[in-house]
Design a protein around this motif. Structure first.
Motif, PDB file in Angstrom:
ATOM      1  N   UNK A  23     -34.846   6.783   5.655  1.00 37.37           N
ATOM      2  CA  UNK A  23     -33.399   6.835   5.855  1.00 37.37           C
ATOM      3  C   UNK A  23     -32.786   5.538   6.355  1.00 37.37           C
ATOM      4  N   UNK A  24     -33.610   4.576   6.751  1.00 35.68           N
ATOM      5  CA  UNK A  24     -33.048   3.305   7.229  1.00 35.68           C
ATOM      6  C   UNK A  24     -32.503   2.499   6.054  1.00 35.68           C
ATOM      7  N   UNK A  25     -31.464   1.746   6.355  1.00 38.16           N
ATOM      8  CA  UNK A  25     -30.831   0.918   5.325  1.00 38.16           C
ATOM      9  C   UNK A  25     -31.209  -0.535   5.579  1.00 38.16           C
ATOM     10  N   UNK A  26     -31.623  -1.220   4.520  1.00 37.32           N
ATOM     11  CA  UNK A  26     -31.973  -2.643   4.574  1.00 37.32           C
ATOM     12  C   UNK A  26     -30.992  -3.407   3.699  1.00 37.32           C
ATOM     13  N   UNK A  27     -30.570  -4.567   4.168  1.00 35.13           N
ATOM     14  CA  UNK A  27     -29.668  -5.440   3.423  1.00 35.13           C
ATOM     15  C   UNK A  27     -30.449  -6.651   2.919  1.00 35.13           C
ATOM     16  N   UNK A  28     -30.123  -7.092   1.698  1.00 37.34           N
ATOM     17  CA  UNK A  28     -30.810  -8.230   1.087  1.00 37.34           C
ATOM     18  C   UNK A  28     -29.806  -9.205   0.495  1.00 37.34           C
ATOM     19  N   UNK A  29     -30.066 -10.481   0.682  1.00 32.26           N
ATOM     20  CA  UNK A  29     -29.341 -11.537  -0.021  1.00 32.26           C
ATOM     21  C   UNK A  29     -30.239 -11.933  -1.189  1.00 32.26           C
ATOM     22  N   UNK A  30     -29.704 -11.807  -2.402  1.00 35.56           N
ATOM     23  CA  UNK A  30     -30.481 -12.072  -3.608  1.00 35.56           C
ATOM     24  C   UNK A  30     -29.923 -13.289  -4.337  1.00 35.56           C
ATOM     25  N   UNK A  31     -30.821 -14.102  -4.861  1.00 39.55           N
ATOM     26  CA  UNK A  31     -30.440 -15.254  -5.660  1.00 39.55           C
ATOM     27  C   UNK A  31     -31.216 -15.201  -6.970  1.00 39.55           C
ATOM     28  N   UNK A  32     -30.483 -15.242  -8.068  1.00 39.48           N
ATOM     29  CA  UNK A  32     -31.110 -15.296  -9.393  1.00 39.48           C
ATOM     30  C   UNK A  32     -30.800 -16.675  -9.970  1.00 39.48           C
ATOM     31  N   UNK A  33     -31.848 -17.393 -10.354  1.00 37.57           N
ATOM     32  CA  UNK A  33     -31.688 -18.727 -10.927  1.00 37.57           C
ATOM     33  C   UNK A  33     -32.512 -18.839 -12.204  1.00 37.57           C
ATOM     34  N   UNK A  53     -28.044 -16.417 -20.225  1.00 36.27           N
ATOM     35  CA  UNK A  53     -27.093 -16.844 -21.259  1.00 36.27           C
ATOM     36  C   UNK A  53     -26.257 -18.038 -20.821  1.00 36.27           C
ATOM     37  N   UNK A  54     -25.839 -18.066 -19.549  1.00 34.91           N
ATOM     38  CA  UNK A  54     -24.972 -19.136 -19.073  1.00 34.91           C
ATOM     39  C   UNK A  54     -25.730 -20.206 -18.283  1.00 34.91           C
ATOM     40  N   UNK A  55     -27.020 -19.989 -18.062  1.00 32.96           N
ATOM     41  CA  UNK A  55     -27.860 -20.927 -17.299  1.00 32.96           C
ATOM     42  C   UNK A  55     -27.277 -21.216 -15.918  1.00 32.96           C
ATOM     43  N   UNK A  56     -26.724 -20.192 -15.293  1.00 28.89           N
ATOM     44  CA  UNK A  56     -26.102 -20.329 -13.978  1.00 28.89           C
ATOM     45  C   UNK A  56     -26.867 -19.521 -12.937  1.00 28.89           C
ATOM     46  N   UNK A  57     -26.820 -19.968 -11.703  1.00 27.02           N
ATOM     47  CA  UNK A  57     -27.405 -19.218 -10.597  1.00 27.02           C
ATOM     48  C   UNK A  57     -26.367 -18.265 -10.029  1.00 27.02           C
ATOM     49  N   UNK A  58     -26.842 -17.161  -9.486  1.00 26.53           N
ATOM     50  CA  UNK A  58     -25.971 -16.134  -8.926  1.00 26.53           C
ATOM     51  C   UNK A  58     -26.513 -15.736  -7.551  1.00 26.53           C
ATOM     52  N   UNK A  59     -25.593 -15.559  -6.590  1.00 26.20           N
ATOM     53  CA  UNK A  59     -25.962 -15.096  -5.253  1.00 26.20           C
ATOM     54  C   UNK A  59     -25.174 -13.823  -4.980  1.00 26.20           C
ATOM     55  N   UNK A  60     -25.868 -12.789  -4.495  1.00 24.46           N
ATOM     56  CA  UNK A  60     -25.193 -11.526  -4.207  1.00 24.46           C
ATOM     57  C   UNK A  60     -25.991 -10.761  -3.157  1.00 24.46           C
ATOM     58  N   UNK A  61     -25.347  -9.771  -2.539  1.00 24.00           N
ATOM     59  CA  UNK A  61     -26.004  -8.938  -1.529  1.00 24.00           C
ATOM     60  C   UNK A  61     -26.135  -7.514  -2.044  1.00 24.00           C
ATOM     61  N   UNK A  62     -27.231  -6.881  -1.633  1.00 25.04           N
ATOM     62  CA  UNK A  62     -27.441  -5.467  -1.950  1.00 25.04           C
ATOM     63  C   UNK A  62     -27.980  -4.774  -0.709  1.00 25.04           C
TER      64      UNK A  62
END
Length: 170
Positions: free
Chosen positions: A132-142, A116-125
């Motif tokens: 049981x191991x935990x993995x971290x990810x840097x995500x970018x949506x463009x 809707x806004x034609x913007x990129x977003x960066x976030x971590x999950x």
């Protein structure tokens, strides 16, 4: 490339019929000329398209990140790699089926920002695997555009678990 001439040997005055015929000949020559130019450029355009497709495929295949193309409703249109589920089972499915429930609302909002806004977003999950191991990810949506309209979104996920572990206190 070249010159076309039309000449007459008689000295009679040109009539409108002569001019109409001349105009028709000029239009035919123009269309033939335009077609010849298009045909001359066609192999170059095809080669350029093939080069871009080849580069895109190589980028997708060799990138260390997981790269997915998502439609406006969150369905996965393409993905370069999968780890737990075969690729064919993922294509066409909603991305939300592969995310923890706690991430659904945030991902929905972030996709909205892209579409809707034609913007990129960066976030971590983070996600917890079956062992049981935990993995971290840097995500970018463009947003991905066609004719100035957002037609899909590119989701690039980078596993940042090793750097997160370095940040953890001993």
């Amino acid at each position: 490339r070249g010159l076309v001439t039309i000449s007459r040997n008689d000295t009679t005055v040109w009539t409108l019929d002569h001019l109409d015929a001349l105009e028709q000949v000029a239009q035919i020559l123009f269309h033939v000329w335009v077609r010849k130019i298009a045909q001359a450029h066609e192999p170059v355009e095809k080669e350029t398209r093939e080069l871009y497709v080849e580069q895109w495929k190589s980028f997708m295949e060799h990138s260390p990140d997981t790269i997915a193309v998502i439609d406006s409703e969150g369905h996965i249109l393409d993905i370069n790699r999968t780890s737990l589920v075969p690729k064919q089972e993922i294509l066409g499915q909603p991305i939300f089926d592969f995310l923890p429930p706690a991430d659904h609302a945030g991902t929905h909002v972030r996709l909205g920002v892209g579409f809707e806004d034609s913007q990129s977003v960066i976030y971590e999950t983070q996600s917890q695997r079956d062992d049981g191991t935990i993995r971290w990810y840097c995500n970018r949506i463009s947003p991905l555009f066609r004719n100035d309209n957002v037609v899909s979104a590119l989701l690039v996920s980078t596993d940042i678990t090793p750097s997160r572990r370095l940040d953890e206190p001993l």
